[in-house]
Every structure is written in structure tokens, then in C-alpha cells.
Design a protein around this motif. Sequence first.
Motif, mmCIF file in Angstrom:
data_model
loop_
_atom_site.group_PDB
_atom_site.id
_atom_site.type_symbol
_atom_site.label_atom_id
_atom_site.label_comp_id
_atom_site.label_asym_id
_atom_site.label_seq_id
_atom_site.Cartn_x
_atom_site.Cartn_y
_atom_site.Cartn_z
ATOM 1 N N THR A 1 0.838 -1.207 0.000
ATOM 2 C CA THR A 1 0.000 0.000 0.000
ATOM 3 C C THR A 1 0.866 1.247 0.000
ATOM 4 O O THR A 1 0.576 2.224 -0.706
ATOM 5 N N ALA A 2 1.937 1.235 0.809
ATOM 6 C CA ALA A 2 2.849 2.385 0.837
ATOM 7 C C ALA A 2 3.480 2.600 -0.535
ATOM 8 O O ALA A 2 3.569 3.735 -1.029
ATOM 9 N N ALA A 3 3.908 1.525 -1.175
ATOM 10 C CA ALA A 3 4.519 1.651 -2.504
ATOM 11 C C ALA A 3 3.519 2.213 -3.519
ATOM 12 O O ALA A 3 3.879 3.036 -4.366
ATOM 13 N N ARG A 4 2.264 1.800 -3.414
ATOM 14 C CA ARG A 4 1.246 2.294 -4.350
ATOM 15 C C ARG A 4 1.013 3.782 -4.203
ATOM 16 O O ARG A 4 0.648 4.459 -5.177
ATOM 17 N N ARG A 5 1.172 4.292 -3.000
ATOM 18 C CA ARG A 5 0.946 5.736 -2.823
ATOM 19 C C ARG A 5 2.213 6.551 -3.073
ATOM 20 O O ARG A 5 2.271 7.750 -2.744
ATOM 21 N N GLY A 6 3.237 5.906 -3.636
ATOM 22 C CA GLY A 6 4.429 6.633 -4.058
ATOM 23 C C GLY A 6 5.571 6.625 -3.084
ATOM 24 O O GLY A 6 6.590 7.299 -3.325
ATOM 25 N N VAL A 7 5.472 5.875 -1.991
ATOM 26 C CA VAL A 7 6.565 5.782 -1.022
ATOM 27 C C VAL A 7 7.668 4.898 -1.608
ATOM 28 O O VAL A 7 7.398 3.866 -2.220
ATOM 29 N N ASP A 8 8.915 5.325 -1.416
ATOM 30 C CA ASP A 8 10.074 4.550 -1.860
ATOM 31 C C ASP A 8 10.348 3.468 -0.813
ATOM 32 O O ASP A 8 10.919 3.744 0.240
ATOM 33 N N VAL A 9 9.934 2.243 -1.099
ATOM 34 C CA VAL A 9 10.074 1.129 -0.149
ATOM 35 C C VAL A 9 11.229 0.245 -0.587
ATOM 36 O O VAL A 9 11.230 -0.278 -1.709
ATOM 37 N N ARG A 10 12.222 0.087 0.283
ATOM 38 C CA ARG A 10 13.393 -0.732 -0.020
ATOM 39 C C ARG A 10 13.660 -1.697 1.138
ATOM 40 O O ARG A 10 13.537 -1.309 2.310
ATOM 41 N N VAL A 11 14.049 -2.904 0.775
ATOM 42 C CA VAL A 11 14.393 -3.913 1.781
ATOM 43 C C VAL A 11 15.767 -4.476 1.438
ATOM 44 O O VAL A 11 15.989 -4.941 0.319
ATOM 45 N N VAL A 12 16.685 -4.419 2.412
ATOM 46 C CA VAL A 12 17.984 -5.079 2.296
ATOM 47 C C VAL A 12 17.930 -6.368 3.104
ATOM 48 O O VAL A 12 17.544 -6.358 4.276
ATOM 49 N N MET A 13 18.310 -7.475 2.459
ATOM 50 C CA MET A 13 18.339 -8.769 3.135
ATOM 51 C C MET A 13 19.499 -9.584 2.568
ATOM 52 O O MET A 13 20.053 -9.236 1.527
ATOM 53 N N PRO A 14 19.887 -10.659 3.227
ATOM 54 C CA PRO A 14 21.028 -11.432 2.720
ATOM 55 C C PRO A 14 20.685 -12.133 1.401
ATOM 56 O O PRO A 14 19.576 -12.635 1.228
ATOM 57 N N GLU A 15 21.637 -12.168 0.488
ATOM 58 C CA GLU A 15 21.461 -13.043 -0.667
ATOM 59 C C GLU A 15 21.550 -14.496 -0.218
ATOM 60 O O GLU A 15 20.816 -15.351 -0.704
ATOM 61 N N ARG A 16 22.446 -14.765 0.734
ATOM 62 C CA ARG A 16 22.538 -16.067 1.407
ATOM 63 C C ARG A 16 22.690 -15.797 2.892
ATOM 64 O O ARG A 16 23.617 -15.117 3.306
ATOM 65 N N SER A 17 21.781 -16.335 3.685
ATOM 66 C CA SER A 17 21.893 -16.169 5.130
ATOM 67 C C SER A 17 22.442 -17.450 5.740
ATOM 68 O O SER A 17 22.803 -18.397 5.035
ATOM 69 N N ASN A 18 22.486 -17.503 7.054
ATOM 70 C CA ASN A 18 22.930 -18.719 7.738
ATOM 71 C C ASN A 18 21.801 -19.729 7.885
ATOM 72 O O ASN A 18 22.012 -20.823 8.411
ATOM 73 N N HIS A 19 20.580 -19.377 7.453
ATOM 74 C CA HIS A 19 19.430 -20.288 7.509
ATOM 75 C C HIS A 19 18.825 -20.381 6.116
ATOM 76 O O HIS A 19 17.999 -19.561 5.721
ATOM 77 N N VAL A 20 19.223 -21.399 5.355
ATOM 78 C CA VAL A 20 18.805 -21.495 3.966
ATOM 79 C C VAL A 20 17.294 -21.659 3.832
ATOM 80 O O VAL A 20 16.691 -21.169 2.867
ATOM 81 N N VAL A 21 16.648 -22.324 4.787
ATOM 82 C CA VAL A 21 15.194 -22.495 4.698
ATOM 83 C C VAL A 21 14.494 -21.147 4.806
ATOM 84 O O VAL A 21 13.537 -20.861 4.077
ATOM 85 N N ALA A 22 14.984 -20.287 5.711
ATOM 86 C CA ALA A 22 14.414 -18.938 5.816
ATOM 87 C C ALA A 22 14.603 -18.172 4.512
ATOM 88 O O ALA A 22 13.714 -17.428 4.073
ATOM 89 N N ASP A 23 15.753 -18.354 3.863
ATOM 90 C CA ASP A 23 15.991 -17.694 2.578
ATOM 91 C C ASP A 23 14.948 -18.117 1.552
ATOM 92 O O ASP A 23 14.384 -17.287 0.839
ATOM 93 N N TRP A 24 14.688 -19.410 1.480
ATOM 94 C CA TRP A 24 13.762 -19.903 0.473
ATOM 95 C C TRP A 24 12.317 -19.528 0.797
ATOM 96 O O TRP A 24 11.515 -19.298 -0.104
ATOM 97 N N LEU A 25 11.988 -19.455 2.065
ATOM 98 C CA LEU A 25 10.648 -18.976 2.420
ATOM 99 C C LEU A 25 10.488 -17.508 2.046
ATOM 100 O O LEU A 25 9.428 -17.084 1.574
#
Length: 434
Positions: free
Chosen positions: A304-328
Amino acid sequence: MQSRLLPGLSLNVSPETVRSVRTIATRAAIAMAAVPLLAAAALTVTDKVRRRMHPLTSRFPTEKPLTEQVGDTETTVYTFGADLYAAMLEAVRGAQHTVMLETYIWKDDAVGQEFKQALIDAAARGVKVYIIYDGFANLVVPYSFFRFPRHLTQASPKTLHVLRFPALRPGLLMLDIRRSGRDHRKILVVDDEIGFVGGYNLGSLYATQWRDTHLRLQGPAVWELRNAFVDFWNRHRRPELPVLHDIGSTDWLPHLKAARNAPSELVFPIRGIYLDAIDRAVSHVYITQAYFIPDHDILAALLTAARRGVDVRVVMPERSNHVVADWLARGFYATLLRGGVRIFLYEGAMIHAKTAVIDGRWTTVGTANIDRLSLTGNYEVNLEIVDPALAGRMEDVFRMDMSNARELTIAEWERRSRIAQIGEALIAPLRPLL
């Protein structure tokens, strides 16, 4: 047995047939439940092999400790573990009255031993030391590491007290995360004057190889962390451990508060502060997360924020220490990208921070991930701070992290292999557990 669905039609079903149908249905249900678990196991094994070949040991940008004044409290942001540990150990070694340490993981390595010795030394000189650690998170740590000298823990007067949050909790067998979640908090309070909170656990790995964020407080806002520690201690202490007194606070700091998840009391404010802040956003939302598995409401708020023009960015690991969490997390990429949310994948190292900054005014730093386990299952604590100067510092940190991340585009994501798409679908049923 006669069917009542069609008049005049008789249907004879033997007891053996009924039992057979039930057996088939039971086996089918077990198989359906086993599929995501087997897929997760396969991912885990594959990831272990990959880690040996390509470890997450790349250098990454960091920033020197950044200090800002928030009201009467001095705040310092740490982005490098070695800097943080030096400041924490300095505080413990200078303690005169009390030390309260709460940690999720505490490794038996050089850093872990240094912290243990500093706490022993503090207790030996008469400082009251209180320690909380999570039993499940430290199952791989030798139990002997958490033994402290008897003259400090059992003789009179006792100056060192240890609370081990139990490894096994009653909700585990029923997969009830509210009654099986962990004590995921990382808090240090010294003399009620200096406090630390954030994503860093205690260990040599985190000192130099993980990118994380911690916040140091000095001043009246330290009460927020002290109160969080005291409430948890008093609720979960064993009878032989002392009651800690709630001293109250004469300072009201609406611009700097601790939000504390307590699942056994059905208290989950961290999710609420995220939703409220995202809903208020008019300019930008910058989120850094180790494990990003948003629930329906947080996902909807970001879109909803993105639709109203807010710049929404998320930084996350490309590979974390929990591969299942990455795939989820991957299961949300298409929806986020199509909805205008920009995703940046941190490269070469693990980013473990749990932070956000919104509109250059609102900041949160703490221990909670944006996933179901953290937001409704674990004991967590996040500081919520409304202050433009600190928010500016946190935006600098966010831009620093983006410099070590690559942007994932919808075009790239839609080109992923069919096998990857099948894998995402197979483990999707595990989302409620994480």
C-alpha cells in the motif's frame, strides 16, 4: 450400510474397507506433511556443501560508531562487532553496582570467554551480576561453559546469578510457537546508566564476519532496557534466584521507547509499531532484515505504501545462515517486486541487522526479525525512536549496506529456473513455523 443419498440404492461397505480408506488417508496426510520437511532437509544439506566451497567470509563496509543525542540520552550506533564488544566489555569492567546481561547465543570461543571472565571479575569485586541465556540456542555450547565459580553463585553473599531459559518448552510438540518460542533478546545494562540492545550475539564469528547493528544508550532511556530485563527475570526466575526490584522511572520519553514481545502474555507490540510506522510513511521506508518473511498485514502495508508513491526498499542477505528462511522469503519476491517494493540482496557476507528507518524521522533497532517466529513467538525487544538526527545516521548506515548489495529486478526474478519455483512451492507450508 445403506446410502441415504439416493433412494433405493444400497451400498455395502465392510469394516475392512473403512479401515483401509482411513489408513490411506492417514498415510496421505503424513506424506503431505513430510514433503516440505524433506525439501527443507535437502536444502540444508545442499547449503552445507555450498558453504564449504563458498563460505560467507567476504569483507564488507562498516561505519565507525555514530553518536547522537536523543533528549537527555546519548545514543551510539554500532555496525561492526569488534567495536561493539570493546564498548560492552569496557562498560562491564567499569561496573560499580550491577550488570544485567541477556543473550540468545553465547559461544565458547575467544570472545565468549572474554565476556565470561569480565562478568566473573565484576562479581568478584562485589558487583551484582545477573545473566540470562537461551538454553535451546546454546545446545551446541558445552554445558560446562555456563558454570561459574561456586564462591560467586552459591556462597553468601551471592554476587552472580544465572537464569537459563529452558531448551524444551511445553508448546514444542504441538508446534505452538507462542508456547515454544525462544528468548531471542540481546540486552546489556550496566549500573542503570549504560545500556546496549540490537542483533549481535556473543561470539568471535560475529565480531568480524557478520554485519549487524546494535545501539548503545547512556542516560535516562536506559531504564527502558533495565525494565525489560527485570520483568523477564522476575517472570521466569527459579525460586532460588532473587527478585529484582522495579524502580520505576521519573522520565517519560515518548520519542524513545522499548517495545517488548512477551508471547506467554499475548503481548506483541513490535509488529504494531512496524505497521503504524509504515502506514504513516509519505517519503521512504528503508528496512534491513536478516530473515524477511512478512505476514499478510505487513506485506499489505508495504504494498500500500509503494502504491501511494513511497520509496520502499528492503535489504536482506542473498545467502543467510538459515537457507530455509531464505527460500521462504523467496516466496514473497514476486509479489513485492510487482508491487513496487525494491529488494537489495547483501553479497558475500551475512547481514543480521533488524532495523528500519522511515521518512527520516522514525527508527527501530532491536532483536526482532520480520517473521512469524519473532513477531508472535519469541521474546524480543526493539527500541522505537522518533528523532531526525538518529534517523539520519541510520539512513547513512542503510546506504552503506546498499553499496554492498545488488538490486533484484522483476525481470531477473522471473527468469529463475523451474526447479527453483518448485522448491519454493514445496517448502511454502513451513511459513507458519517461521
